[in-house]
Design a protein around this motif. Sequence first.
Motif, PDB file in Angstrom:
ATOM      1  N   GLU A 123       0.810  -1.216   0.000  1.00  0.00           N
ATOM      2  CA  GLU A 123       0.000   0.000   0.000  1.00  0.00           C
ATOM      3  C   GLU A 123       0.842   1.264   0.000  1.00  0.00           C
ATOM      4  OE1 GLU A 123      -3.570   0.542   0.105  1.00  0.00           O
ATOM      5  OE2 GLU A 123      -3.224  -1.392  -0.873  1.00  0.00           O
ATOM      6  N   VAL A 124       2.075   1.140   0.421  1.00  0.00           N
ATOM      7  CA  VAL A 124       2.908   2.324   0.552  1.00  0.00           C
ATOM      8  C   VAL A 124       3.689   2.556  -0.727  1.00  0.00           C
ATOM      9  CG1 VAL A 124       4.834   3.354   1.806  1.00  0.00           C
ATOM     10  CG2 VAL A 124       3.062   2.106   3.034  1.00  0.00           C
ATOM     11  N   PHE A 125       3.527   3.736  -1.280  1.00  0.00           N
ATOM     12  CA  PHE A 125       4.182   4.076  -2.537  1.00  0.00           C
ATOM     13  C   PHE A 125       5.669   4.275  -2.306  1.00  0.00           C
ATOM     14  CE2 PHE A 125       5.703   6.954  -5.796  1.00  0.00           C
ATOM     15  CZ  PHE A 125       5.136   6.439  -6.945  1.00  0.00           C
ATOM     16  N   ASP A 126       6.467   3.701  -3.181  1.00  0.00           N
ATOM     17  CA  ASP A 126       7.903   3.977  -3.155  1.00  0.00           C
ATOM     18  C   ASP A 126       8.234   4.949  -4.284  1.00  0.00           C
ATOM     19  OD1 ASP A 126      10.651   3.056  -1.970  1.00  0.00           O
ATOM     20  OD2 ASP A 126      10.902   3.118  -4.151  1.00  0.00           O
ATOM     21  N   LEU A 127       9.073   5.932  -3.980  1.00  0.00           N
ATOM     22  CA  LEU A 127       9.373   6.971  -4.976  1.00  0.00           C
ATOM     23  C   LEU A 127       9.954   6.393  -6.251  1.00  0.00           C
ATOM     24  CD1 LEU A 127      10.896   9.819  -2.756  1.00  0.00           C
ATOM     25  CD2 LEU A 127       8.558   9.605  -3.620  1.00  0.00           C
ATOM     26  N   GLY A 128      10.585   5.237  -6.114  1.00  0.00           N
ATOM     27  CA  GLY A 128      11.116   4.583  -7.302  1.00  0.00           C
ATOM     28  C   GLY A 128      12.611   4.785  -7.420  1.00  0.00           C
ATOM     29  N   SER A 129      13.147   4.248  -8.505  1.00  0.00           N
ATOM     30  CA  SER A 129      14.589   4.299  -8.710  1.00  0.00           C
ATOM     31  C   SER A 129      14.911   5.186  -9.900  1.00  0.00           C
ATOM     32  CB  SER A 129      15.114   2.883  -8.947  1.00  0.00           C
ATOM     33  OG  SER A 129      14.502   2.347 -10.105  1.00  0.00           O
ATOM     34  N   GLY A 130      16.197   5.440 -10.084  1.00  0.00           N
ATOM     35  CA  GLY A 130      16.642   6.193 -11.253  1.00  0.00           C
ATOM     36  C   GLY A 130      16.039   7.593 -11.299  1.00  0.00           C
ATOM     37  N   ASP A 131      15.954   8.112 -12.509  1.00  0.00           N
ATOM     38  CA  ASP A 131      15.456   9.474 -12.665  1.00  0.00           C
ATOM     39  C   ASP A 131      14.008   9.615 -12.214  1.00  0.00           C
ATOM     40  OD1 ASP A 131      17.877  10.329 -13.575  1.00  0.00           O
ATOM     41  OD2 ASP A 131      17.312  10.414 -15.695  1.00  0.00           O
ATOM     42  N   VAL A 132      13.218   8.564 -12.405  1.00  0.00           N
ATOM     43  CA  VAL A 132      11.824   8.639 -11.968  1.00  0.00           C
ATOM     44  C   VAL A 132      11.757   8.833 -10.452  1.00  0.00           C
ATOM     45  CG1 VAL A 132       9.667   7.346 -11.750  1.00  0.00           C
ATOM     46  CG2 VAL A 132      10.927   7.319 -13.904  1.00  0.00           C
ATOM     47  N   GLY A 133      12.639   8.150  -9.738  1.00  0.00           N
ATOM     48  CA  GLY A 133      12.689   8.319  -8.294  1.00  0.00           C
ATOM     49  C   GLY A 133      12.997   9.752  -7.901  1.00  0.00           C
ATOM     50  N   ILE A 134      13.966  10.344  -8.594  1.00  0.00           N
ATOM     51  CA  ILE A 134      14.331  11.744  -8.297  1.00  0.00           C
ATOM     52  C   ILE A 134      13.195  12.696  -8.673  1.00  0.00           C
ATOM     53  CG2 ILE A 134      15.904  13.614  -8.914  1.00  0.00           C
ATOM     54  CD1 ILE A 134      17.137  11.577  -7.019  1.00  0.00           C
ATOM     55  N   LEU A 135      12.534  12.409  -9.793  1.00  0.00           N
ATOM     56  CA  LEU A 135      11.410  13.258 -10.194  1.00  0.00           C
ATOM     57  C   LEU A 135      10.288  13.178  -9.165  1.00  0.00           C
ATOM     58  CD1 LEU A 135      11.274  12.490 -14.046  1.00  0.00           C
ATOM     59  CD2 LEU A 135      12.120  14.573 -12.960  1.00  0.00           C
ATOM     60  N   ASN A 136      10.008  11.970  -8.685  1.00  0.00           N
ATOM     61  CA  ASN A 136       8.975  11.831  -7.651  1.00  0.00           C
ATOM     62  C   ASN A 136       9.375  12.535  -6.356  1.00  0.00           C
ATOM     63  OD1 ASN A 136       6.657  10.413  -8.632  1.00  0.00           O
ATOM     64  ND2 ASN A 136       7.871   8.516  -8.733  1.00  0.00           N
ATOM     65  N   TYR A 137      10.653  12.473  -6.052  1.00  0.00           N
ATOM     66  CA  TYR A 137      11.192  13.156  -4.873  1.00  0.00           C
ATOM     67  C   TYR A 137      10.946  14.661  -4.988  1.00  0.00           C
ATOM     68  CZ  TYR A 137      15.319  14.888  -2.134  1.00  0.00           C
ATOM     69  OH  TYR A 137      16.180  15.526  -1.290  1.00  0.00           O
ATOM     70  N   ALA A 138      11.272  15.211  -6.150  1.00  0.00           N
ATOM     71  CA  ALA A 138      11.024  16.634  -6.392  1.00  0.00           C
ATOM     72  C   ALA A 138       9.531  16.929  -6.357  1.00  0.00           C
ATOM     73  CB  ALA A 138      11.619  17.045  -7.740  1.00  0.00           C
ATOM     74  N   TYR A 139       8.770  16.024  -6.920  1.00  0.00           N
ATOM     75  CA  TYR A 139       7.305  16.202  -6.967  1.00  0.00           C
ATOM     76  C   TYR A 139       6.730  16.258  -5.543  1.00  0.00           C
ATOM     77  CZ  TYR A 139       2.426  15.016  -8.285  1.00  0.00           C
ATOM     78  OH  TYR A 139       1.061  14.998  -8.443  1.00  0.00           O
ATOM     79  N   ALA A 140       7.264  15.437  -4.663  1.00  0.00           N
ATOM     80  CA  ALA A 140       6.799  15.456  -3.271  1.00  0.00           C
ATOM     81  C   ALA A 140       7.044  16.836  -2.651  1.00  0.00           C
ATOM     82  CB  ALA A 140       7.518  14.375  -2.457  1.00  0.00           C
ATOM     83  N   LEU A 141       8.223  17.385  -2.906  1.00  0.00           N
ATOM     84  CA  LEU A 141       8.542  18.699  -2.335  1.00  0.00           C
ATOM     85  C   LEU A 141       7.683  19.798  -2.946  1.00  0.00           C
ATOM     86  CD1 LEU A 141      12.431  18.526  -2.123  1.00  0.00           C
ATOM     87  CD2 LEU A 141      10.765  18.267  -0.282  1.00  0.00           C
ATOM     88  N   GLU A 142       7.446  19.689  -4.239  1.00  0.00           N
ATOM     89  CA  GLU A 142       6.617  20.702  -4.898  1.00  0.00           C
ATOM     90  C   GLU A 142       5.163  20.611  -4.411  1.00  0.00           C
ATOM     91  OE1 GLU A 142       7.873  23.085  -6.471  1.00  0.00           O
ATOM     92  OE2 GLU A 142       9.842  22.380  -7.127  1.00  0.00           O
ATOM     93  N   GLN A 143       4.714  19.386  -4.164  1.00  0.00           N
ATOM     94  CA  GLN A 143       3.365  19.235  -3.584  1.00  0.00           C
ATOM     95  C   GLN A 143       3.295  19.936  -2.234  1.00  0.00           C
ATOM     96  OE1 GLN A 143       1.183  15.566  -3.520  1.00  0.00           O
ATOM     97  NE2 GLN A 143       2.268  14.711  -5.263  1.00  0.00           N
ATOM     98  N   LEU A 144       4.332  19.739  -1.435  1.00  0.00           N
ATOM     99  CA  LEU A 144       4.351  20.359  -0.108  1.00  0.00           C
ATOM    100  C   LEU A 144       4.348  21.880  -0.217  1.00  0.00           C
ATOM    101  CD1 LEU A 144       4.690  20.482   2.965  1.00  0.00           C
ATOM    102  CD2 LEU A 144       7.140  20.002   2.651  1.00  0.00           C
ATOM    103  N   GLU A 145       5.199  22.392  -1.090  1.00  0.00           N
ATOM    104  CA  GLU A 145       5.276  23.850  -1.220  1.00  0.00           C
ATOM    105  C   GLU A 145       3.952  24.429  -1.727  1.00  0.00           C
ATOM    106  OE1 GLU A 145       9.801  25.163  -1.927  1.00  0.00           O
ATOM    107  OE2 GLU A 145       8.929  24.155  -3.642  1.00  0.00           O
ATOM    108  N   ALA A 146       3.371  23.775  -2.708  1.00  0.00           N
ATOM    109  CA  ALA A 146       2.099  24.258  -3.254  1.00  0.00           C
ATOM    110  C   ALA A 146       1.009  24.226  -2.179  1.00  0.00           C
ATOM    111  CB  ALA A 146       1.690  23.422  -4.466  1.00  0.00           C
ATOM    112  N   ALA A 147       0.993  23.149  -1.397  1.00  0.00           N
ATOM    113  CA  ALA A 147      -0.009  23.041  -0.326  1.00  0.00           C
ATOM    114  C   ALA A 147       0.204  24.139   0.709  1.00  0.00           C
ATOM    115  CB  ALA A 147       0.084  21.664   0.332  1.00  0.00           C
ATOM    116  N   PHE A 148       1.449  24.387   1.019  1.00  0.00           N
ATOM    117  CA  PHE A 148       1.755  25.420   2.005  1.00  0.00           C
ATOM    118  C   PHE A 148       1.269  26.791   1.534  1.00  0.00           C
ATOM    119  CE2 PHE A 148       4.855  28.777   3.186  1.00  0.00           C
ATOM    120  CZ  PHE A 148       4.526  28.901   4.533  1.00  0.00           C
ATOM    121  N   TYR A 149       1.620  27.166   0.301  1.00  0.00           N
ATOM    122  CA  TYR A 149       1.230  28.502  -0.171  1.00  0.00           C
ATOM    123  C   TYR A 149      -0.281  28.613  -0.382  1.00  0.00           C
ATOM    124  CZ  TYR A 149       6.163  29.561  -0.527  1.00  0.00           C
ATOM    125  OH  TYR A 149       7.481  29.776  -0.229  1.00  0.00           O
ATOM    126  N   THR A 150      -0.924  27.496  -0.680  1.00  0.00           N
ATOM    127  CA  THR A 150      -2.384  27.513  -0.762  1.00  0.00           C
ATOM    128  C   THR A 150      -2.969  27.886   0.598  1.00  0.00           C
ATOM    129  OG1 THR A 150      -2.331  25.806  -2.475  1.00  0.00           O
ATOM    130  CG2 THR A 150      -4.423  26.124  -1.323  1.00  0.00           C
TER     131      THR A 150
END
Lengths: 284, 262
Positions: free
Chosen positions: B70-97
């Motif tokens: 049930e727990v999502f893993d960010l993944g490996s390789g570039d996709v993992g890094i993109l998901n990592y960045a996506y997590a941070l961008e989600q947080l920032e967007a939620a914060f400014y909202t």
Amino acid sequence: MSIIKLLDEFSSEKLTARHSSRREMFNTLGSFGKKAAAAAIPFGLATSGKARAATAAFFQENSAVSALQLALTLEYLEAEFYIKALDSGVIPGGSRAEKVYMQISKHETAHVDFLKAGLEGAGATPVESPTFDFTAGGAFDPFNENNTGQETAYAQLLALAQAFEDTGVRAYKGQAANLMGTAFLEPALQIHSVEARHASEIRRIRGLEGWITLDNRGEGMPEATQAVYDGEANVTQGGVDLTTLSYADPIIGDLTEAVTQAFDEPITAETATAIAGLFIVDEG
Amino acid sequence: MKKPKVKVDVIEASSKKSKNNSRRKFIKLGGLGIAGSSFLLYGCNEDDLFDPGGERERPQPQPEPDPDPEVFDLGSGDVGILNYAYALEQLEAAFYTQVRAGGYYAGAPQEEKDLFDDLYNHEVIHRDFFKVAITAAAGEENTLPDLEFDVSSIDFDSRDSVLATAMALEDTGVGAYNGAGDRIADATYLTLAGKIVSVEARHASAIRSLINPDSADFAGDDIIDENGLDLAYDPSEVFEIAGGFISTDFTADNLPEPMTGA
């Protein structure tokens, strides 16, 4: 190495035609072993020293060194600019701008030292500092050397800082790919974001936003600086036109403007060199 | 120059606490910094006992059973890094909202409202860009889901609280992208990350200058070292800072190691 030669190194023709010049061959092949060995610890960092194919490494190290030489040239320009600006008496004593210039000056001088040490560590000879003319042939008088007047000089001194910082951001970004797989990449990224912090603050002192809208150079920026901003209006990222995306939360104001603000664009070595070249009278 | 990479103890602590509150925030990190191996086993199987939905029976095709499907893993390789960045961008967007819905924003001078409008716009654009980009590159099943956030520790009526949090998030974002660059394999993604990180740095500078306008704080000695270098964080460091705001469980067990070991 002159900046023109540096620029030449970015041409792929040059990479394949190297054997035609004994000097060039010495510069690249001759020092390659040293470079490759030293490149593992170019900034005094311990690295994994991952094996790379010799051919790939040749081109990689070569483009990495060229990228760093370009960076060093831009840092020379910035470092000297801020030192002269602080010496000029144009910046009001005790002002916010003075504090900001002092901090930026400290960083740019540190970047020069850091890049020189990194290049030397990689077995490359750092480019010499060119001779700069911050009047760009008389177009500006940022240090009030030609008695343009304090007010005009100060405005130009801020405008040039903005142009240099925004150029630095774009130039480092443009070189990131050339540093991939080398220990130079991370420090270069760390300099890149410092330049962006500088740019934001200088822009704010000038009454602008910290980020770039469309390809606007911003109020009060001389037209000669437009090259710094050309291409910033790009709205397509990773093949996606971001003005056509439907956003999960509404964008406030103009979508196209917001999209262009949200992404900074790289410039090529050629563009960066051309911009810096406006202020270079003698190529070191 | 770089901090030694260490296992994040937060993980274990969180795992234990999750017995008491299965919905509690915790980010589980593994394989970070230890010789490229995924060393830390997911330690929260007990969580299943507290799963009220009872939806954890989904069959897993892998020969080795996924510790928690049930727990999502960010993944490996570039996709993992993109998901990592996506997590941070989600947080920032939620914060400014949330900032724009709060008391501070409502009473803020127009200049500060404009600034937060811009930051909100940029982070929403970054976030939704990543969603599209990752989905296109790796498919929806490999794209980080929409995360939930717990921002109850932030007082959105307080200018100080909002600005301090904004500074922390922006500085962390800069450090995260800088530290991730050397883990990216594809030059196009590296350049894309570069296009975003400098905007995050512009934000961080502006927020810092808003907090202390007449100062060198925009690029202060607290974040820029004696070589003039900005922050560069490993994912473990980033999650230590940002993980407290993230309610949705996910793992970062397979993120790529730095290419150069720098």
